[in-house]
Design a protein around this motif. Structure first.
Motif, PDB file in Angstrom:
ATOM      1  N   GLY A  61       0.814  -1.205   0.000  1.00 55.82           N
ATOM      2  CA  GLY A  61       0.000   0.000   0.000  1.00 55.82           C
ATOM      3  C   GLY A  61       0.855   1.265   0.000  1.00 55.82           C
ATOM      4  O   GLY A  61       1.997   1.260   0.413  1.00 55.82           O
ATOM      5  N   GLY A  62       0.294   2.317  -0.497  1.00 53.99           N
ATOM      6  CA  GLY A  62       1.006   3.583  -0.516  1.00 53.99           C
ATOM      7  C   GLY A  62       2.065   3.623  -1.597  1.00 53.99           C
ATOM      8  O   GLY A  62       2.493   2.601  -2.119  1.00 53.99           O
ATOM      9  N   ALA A  63       2.449   4.807  -1.925  1.00 59.12           N
ATOM     10  CA  ALA A  63       3.456   5.002  -2.967  1.00 59.12           C
ATOM     11  C   ALA A  63       4.862   4.859  -2.397  1.00 59.12           C
ATOM     12  O   ALA A  63       5.093   5.096  -1.214  1.00 59.12           O
ATOM     13  CB  ALA A  63       3.286   6.395  -3.576  1.00 59.12           C
ATOM     14  N   TRP A  64       5.782   4.470  -3.244  1.00 57.01           N
ATOM     15  CA  TRP A  64       7.187   4.393  -2.864  1.00 57.01           C
ATOM     16  C   TRP A  64       7.783   5.789  -2.952  1.00 57.01           C
ATOM     17  O   TRP A  64       7.511   6.526  -3.895  1.00 57.01           O
ATOM     18  CB  TRP A  64       7.937   3.475  -3.825  1.00 57.01           C
ATOM     19  CG  TRP A  64       7.672   2.026  -3.614  1.00 57.01           C
ATOM     20  CD1 TRP A  64       6.517   1.369  -3.850  1.00 57.01           C
ATOM     21  CD2 TRP A  64       8.586   1.065  -3.115  1.00 57.01           C
ATOM     22  NE1 TRP A  64       6.656   0.039  -3.541  1.00 57.01           N
ATOM     23  CE2 TRP A  64       7.925  -0.168  -3.091  1.00 57.01           C
ATOM     24  CE3 TRP A  64       9.901   1.126  -2.700  1.00 57.01           C
ATOM     25  CZ2 TRP A  64       8.533  -1.331  -2.654  1.00 57.01           C
ATOM     26  CZ3 TRP A  64      10.516  -0.047  -2.275  1.00 57.01           C
ATOM     27  CH2 TRP A  64       9.824  -1.248  -2.250  1.00 57.01           C
ATOM     28  N   THR A  65       8.627   6.128  -2.006  1.00 51.91           N
ATOM     29  CA  THR A  65       9.339   7.395  -2.078  1.00 51.91           C
ATOM     30  C   THR A  65      10.572   7.215  -2.958  1.00 51.91           C
ATOM     31  O   THR A  65      11.020   6.081  -3.195  1.00 51.91           O
ATOM     32  CB  THR A  65       9.796   7.872  -0.690  1.00 51.91           C
ATOM     33  OG1 THR A  65      10.785   6.951  -0.186  1.00 51.91           O
ATOM     34  CG2 THR A  65       8.622   7.980   0.282  1.00 51.91           C
ATOM     35  N   ASP A  66      11.124   8.326  -3.436  1.00 51.67           N
ATOM     36  CA  ASP A  66      12.363   8.248  -4.216  1.00 51.67           C
ATOM     37  C   ASP A  66      13.463   7.579  -3.405  1.00 51.67           C
ATOM     38  O   ASP A  66      14.232   6.775  -3.921  1.00 51.67           O
ATOM     39  CB  ASP A  66      12.821   9.640  -4.645  1.00 51.67           C
ATOM     40  CG  ASP A  66      11.918  10.251  -5.701  1.00 51.67           C
ATOM     41  OD1 ASP A  66      11.077   9.530  -6.275  1.00 51.67           O
ATOM     42  OD2 ASP A  66      12.053  11.455  -5.964  1.00 51.67           O
ATOM     43  N   ARG A  67      13.551   7.869  -2.127  1.00 49.74           N
ATOM     44  CA  ARG A  67      14.574   7.300  -1.251  1.00 49.74           C
ATOM     45  C   ARG A  67      14.411   5.793  -1.128  1.00 49.74           C
ATOM     46  O   ARG A  67      15.392   5.049  -1.126  1.00 49.74           O
ATOM     47  CB  ARG A  67      14.507   7.976   0.111  1.00 49.74           C
ATOM     48  CG  ARG A  67      15.504   7.495   1.125  1.00 49.74           C
ATOM     49  CD  ARG A  67      16.802   8.164   1.185  1.00 49.74           C
ATOM     50  NE  ARG A  67      16.749   9.588   1.378  1.00 49.74           N
ATOM     51  CZ  ARG A  67      17.738  10.383   1.007  1.00 49.74           C
ATOM     52  NH1 ARG A  67      18.806   9.881   0.450  1.00 49.74           N
ATOM     53  NH2 ARG A  67      17.675  11.666   1.187  1.00 49.74           N
ATOM     54  N   GLU A  68      13.175   5.303  -1.023  1.00 49.06           N
ATOM     55  CA  GLU A  68      12.928   3.857  -0.933  1.00 49.06           C
ATOM     56  C   GLU A  68      13.308   3.149  -2.229  1.00 49.06           C
ATOM     57  O   GLU A  68      13.905   2.068  -2.199  1.00 49.06           O
ATOM     58  CB  GLU A  68      11.453   3.591  -0.607  1.00 49.06           C
ATOM     59  CG  GLU A  68      11.068   3.969   0.806  1.00 49.06           C
ATOM     60  CD  GLU A  68       9.581   3.904   1.038  1.00 49.06           C
ATOM     61  OE1 GLU A  68       9.191   3.523   2.161  1.00 49.06           O
ATOM     62  OE2 GLU A  68       8.797   4.239   0.116  1.00 49.06           O
ATOM     63  N   ILE A  69      12.980   3.752  -3.357  1.00 50.09           N
ATOM     64  CA  ILE A  69      13.345   3.167  -4.648  1.00 50.09           C
ATOM     65  C   ILE A  69      14.859   3.114  -4.780  1.00 50.09           C
ATOM     66  O   ILE A  69      15.426   2.094  -5.184  1.00 50.09           O
ATOM     67  CB  ILE A  69      12.717   3.972  -5.804  1.00 50.09           C
ATOM     68  CG1 ILE A  69      11.197   3.838  -5.765  1.00 50.09           C
ATOM     69  CG2 ILE A  69      13.277   3.518  -7.148  1.00 50.09           C
ATOM     70  CD1 ILE A  69      10.474   4.817  -6.653  1.00 50.09           C
ATOM     71  N   GLU A  70      15.516   4.201  -4.424  1.00 57.49           N
ATOM     72  CA  GLU A  70      16.983   4.249  -4.490  1.00 57.49           C
ATOM     73  C   GLU A  70      17.605   3.155  -3.636  1.00 57.49           C
ATOM     74  O   GLU A  70      18.500   2.441  -4.087  1.00 57.49           O
ATOM     75  CB  GLU A  70      17.466   5.619  -4.022  1.00 57.49           C
ATOM     76  CG  GLU A  70      18.963   5.763  -3.986  1.00 57.49           C
ATOM     77  CD  GLU A  70      19.388   7.111  -3.445  1.00 57.49           C
ATOM     78  OE1 GLU A  70      20.375   7.137  -2.677  1.00 57.49           O
ATOM     79  OE2 GLU A  70      18.764   8.132  -3.769  1.00 57.49           O
ATOM     80  N   ALA A  71      17.125   2.998  -2.407  1.00 50.20           N
ATOM     81  CA  ALA A  71      17.679   1.983  -1.505  1.00 50.20           C
ATOM     82  C   ALA A  71      17.488   0.578  -2.076  1.00 50.20           C
ATOM     83  O   ALA A  71      18.387  -0.271  -1.977  1.00 50.20           O
ATOM     84  CB  ALA A  71      17.030   2.098  -0.125  1.00 50.20           C
ATOM     85  N   CYS A  72      16.336   0.322  -2.690  1.00 50.56           N
ATOM     86  CA  CYS A  72      16.073  -0.985  -3.267  1.00 50.56           C
ATOM     87  C   CYS A  72      16.986  -1.247  -4.462  1.00 50.56           C
ATOM     88  O   CYS A  72      17.565  -2.336  -4.583  1.00 50.56           O
ATOM     89  CB  CYS A  72      14.610  -1.071  -3.683  1.00 50.56           C
ATOM     90  SG  CYS A  72      14.093  -2.705  -4.197  1.00 50.56           S
ATOM     91  N   VAL A  73      17.149  -0.270  -5.334  1.00 48.26           N
ATOM     92  CA  VAL A  73      18.020  -0.426  -6.501  1.00 48.26           C
ATOM     93  C   VAL A  73      19.465  -0.646  -6.070  1.00 48.26           C
ATOM     94  O   VAL A  73      20.154  -1.536  -6.582  1.00 48.26           O
ATOM     95  CB  VAL A  73      17.899   0.793  -7.451  1.00 48.26           C
ATOM     96  CG1 VAL A  73      18.982   0.785  -8.507  1.00 48.26           C
ATOM     97  CG2 VAL A  73      16.527   0.824  -8.085  1.00 48.26           C
ATOM     98  N   VAL A  74      19.932   0.132  -5.110  1.00 46.05           N
ATOM     99  CA  VAL A  74      21.299  -0.008  -4.611  1.00 46.05           C
ATOM    100  C   VAL A  74      21.501  -1.405  -4.016  1.00 46.05           C
ATOM    101  O   VAL A  74      22.516  -2.059  -4.268  1.00 46.05           O
ATOM    102  CB  VAL A  74      21.628   1.098  -3.587  1.00 46.05           C
ATOM    103  CG1 VAL A  74      22.887   0.800  -2.805  1.00 46.05           C
ATOM    104  CG2 VAL A  74      21.735   2.443  -4.296  1.00 46.05           C
ATOM    105  N   ALA A  75      20.526  -1.883  -3.246  1.00 44.25           N
ATOM    106  CA  ALA A  75      20.636  -3.222  -2.648  1.00 44.25           C
ATOM    107  C   ALA A  75      20.674  -4.300  -3.721  1.00 44.25           C
ATOM    108  O   ALA A  75      21.456  -5.257  -3.630  1.00 44.25           O
ATOM    109  CB  ALA A  75      19.471  -3.469  -1.695  1.00 44.25           C
TER     110      ALA A  75
END
Length: 64
Positions: free
Chosen positions: A24-38
């Motif tokens: 639920g809810g939208a992903w923040t830019d920071r969350e997307i960045e952390a996922c891509v980096v991981a």
């Protein structure tokens, strides 16, 4: 192998099944960045502490 700690399990889940960790809810830019980096670290073995999001895969990270 099973993650040895709760923190390791959380990092594993966030890396390999982020939709399960974020319902639920939208992903923040920071969350997307952390996922891509991981994912880059996990899939390509790149130490992202040494790179930025502006780094190039082939030239800077040695991935081709």
């Amino acid at each position: 192998p099973a993650p040895p700690t709760l923190g390791a399990a959380a990092r594993h889940l966030a890396t390999w099944a982020p939709a399960a960790a974020k319902r639920g809810g939208a992903w923040t830019d920071r969350e997307i960045e952390a996922c891509v980096v991981a994912l880059i670290g996990a899939e390509l073995g790149v130490d992202m502490a040494r790179h930025t999001l502006d780094s190039e895969f082939a030239r800077d990270m040695g991935v081709d």
